[in-house]
Design a protein around this motif. Structure first.
Motif, short mmCIF file in Angstrom:
data_model
loop_
_atom_site.label_atom_id
_atom_site.label_comp_id
_atom_site.label_asym_id
_atom_site.label_seq_id
_atom_site.Cartn_x
_atom_site.Cartn_y
_atom_site.Cartn_z
N SER A 239 0.82 -1.21 0.00
CA SER A 239 0.00 0.00 0.00
C SER A 239 0.86 1.27 0.00
O SER A 239 0.58 2.24 -0.70
CB SER A 239 -0.92 -0.03 1.22
N LEU A 240 1.95 1.24 0.78
CA LEU A 240 2.84 2.40 0.80
C LEU A 240 3.48 2.61 -0.57
O LEU A 240 3.56 3.74 -1.08
CB LEU A 240 3.92 2.25 1.88
N LYS A 241 3.92 1.51 -1.21
CA LYS A 241 4.51 1.63 -2.55
C LYS A 241 3.52 2.28 -3.49
O LYS A 241 3.86 3.17 -4.26
CB LYS A 241 4.91 0.25 -3.11
N MET A 242 2.26 1.82 -3.43
CA MET A 242 1.25 2.36 -4.34
C MET A 242 1.07 3.86 -4.12
O MET A 242 1.18 4.65 -5.05
CB MET A 242 -0.08 1.61 -4.11
N LYS A 243 0.82 4.26 -2.87
CA LYS A 243 0.47 5.68 -2.69
C LYS A 243 1.68 6.60 -2.88
O LYS A 243 1.54 7.68 -3.42
CB LYS A 243 -0.23 5.90 -1.35
N GLU A 244 2.87 6.17 -2.48
CA GLU A 244 3.98 7.12 -2.54
C GLU A 244 4.44 7.42 -3.96
O GLU A 244 4.80 8.55 -4.24
CB GLU A 244 5.16 6.70 -1.65
N VAL A 245 4.41 6.44 -4.84
CA VAL A 245 4.88 6.74 -6.21
C VAL A 245 3.76 7.03 -7.20
O VAL A 245 3.98 7.70 -8.21
CB VAL A 245 5.83 5.66 -6.79
#
Ligand code: F6R
Length: 364
Positions: A239-245
């Motif tokens: 989820s962090l990968k998705m939102k940050e990039v």
């Protein structure tokens, strides 16, 4: 400099097999765990009863996965804290506690402050760090280096993956020195860990399929990641990968928590990604996936080869190779890193330098 890739993030995703191999080869020699370079003796390790893992961001997500692995393999109590919370929380630490700080840069302000606070309390520290000679590496009692090499993209991929490897090895070592694991079980796990780099490489050969799917969802507003146990830890990093990039709003939920509020957010076409690598929990996660599907969700599943036939229920499935159940994070995160990357590219964003973010957060 990008080795033929369009972005550092993709280059670094592809460097993971080598980074994992270099890290494993440093701490597993001739089929045995060797932490001589870390300088933590079996006698020292055996005296700890509690482990506190302290980190920020993706390194914190490594800590969450490590809690599941370490608590399952050892009798140790394991806590995980955000460094920014730990340092202001008046943490209760005693001499039988080892504080493990995880940091790629070794310069994250809150993680460094947490390390200093721990030392002031006279409690021992072990740091898992990528940058040699960084502040955290210099100040910790013991250092276990990740051998990821320089990481340029702001979103971490290979450093995260090597941090996981270090925590698997540390967990197995703790179980061994505390006499909590059978020789044969440990031997099998060590045989499995050396196979991870090749398995990661094999997942990467199928990246075009994920790109195709990511393109379909490039205009999504929300993505939810659900899983139980270690699969929940994987979801948090995915989820962090998705939102940050990609700047797509995303959230990770423990699948059992959906009914306690989140399910009201599911609308027709909302993408829900279910992670299914923990066989004893998968049936339950699958039933949660069924629930959101009947409320209109579009489902993607990440599961192990040969575990389930998901095509009838799930709209898009990615299978990853089987491994020891403690090591599945290393494999299941790869398609989720690729999802974040490809959605970002499809939206025409600055993948390597997302807005508002810095590679190393040296202010609190
Ligand atoms: C996410 C990311 C950050 C870092 C966090 C900690 O992709 O890179 O969440 O994991 O800022 O940084 P380090 O590991 O350098 O302490």
């Amino acid at each position: 400099e990008k080795g033929g890739f369009e972005h550092f993030m993709m280059k670094e995703i592809h460097e993971q097999p080598k980074a994992l191999k270099d890290t494993i080869n440093t701490y597993v020699k001739d089929g045995k765990i060797d932490l001589s370079s870390v300088g933590i003796s079996p006698e020292e390790f055996a005296q700890y009863h509690r482990i506190c893992i302290v980190a920020c961001g993706s390194a914190y997500h490594v800590g969450i996965a490590a809690k599941y692995v370490m608590e399952d393999l050892t009798g140790l109590m394991v806590d995980v804290d955000f460094a920014s919370e730990f340092r202001y929380r008046n943490p209760k630490l005693s001499q039988d506690t080892l504080v493990v700080i995880i940091s790629q840069s070794g310069e994250t302000a809150d993680s460094l402050a947490a390390l200093r606070l721990t030392k002031e309390m006279g409690v021992k520290t072990l740091a898992i760090v990528n940058v040699v000679g960084s502040s955290i590496a210099r100040e910790a009692d013991h250092v276990m280096y990740t051998l990821a090499g320089p990481e340029i993209a702001v979103a971490t991929t290979k450093a995260y993956s090597t941090q996981l490897i270090c925590m698997y090895i540390l967990s197995m070592y703790a179980a061994q020195v505390r006499g909590e694991i059978e020789e044969s079980t440990l031997g099998n796990m060590l045989k499995e860990i050396v196979l991870l780099p090749e398995k990661v490489a094999s997942i990467l050969t199928d990246k075009e399929r994920i790109q195709w799917f990511a393109n379909k969802f490039a205009s999504a507003h929300d993505v939810f990641f659900i899983g139980r146990g270690l699969d929940y830890a994987i979801c948090q990093e995915g989820s962090l990968k998705m939102k940050e990039v990609s700047y797509v709003h995303s959230e990770a939920y423990a699948a059992g928590e959906l009914k306690h509020g989140t399910i009201s957010l599911i609308e027709d076409g909302t993408l829900v990604i279910g992670v299914l690598t923990q066989s004893h929990l998968c049936e339950k996660t699958l039933s949660n996936m069924q629930e959101v599907k009947s409320r209109g969700a579009y489902l993607m599943g990440v599961a192990e080869n040969g575990s389930y036939y998901l095509e009838d229920m799930v709209d898009f499935v990615v299978y990853v190779p089987k491994t020891d159940p403690h090591f599945t994070t290393t494999l299941a995160i790869i398609p989720l890193q690729l999802m974040g990357y490809y959605v970002s590219v499809a939206r025409g964003l600055d993948v390597d330098k997302p807005r508002n973010l810095a590679k190393s957060v040296t202010v609190e």
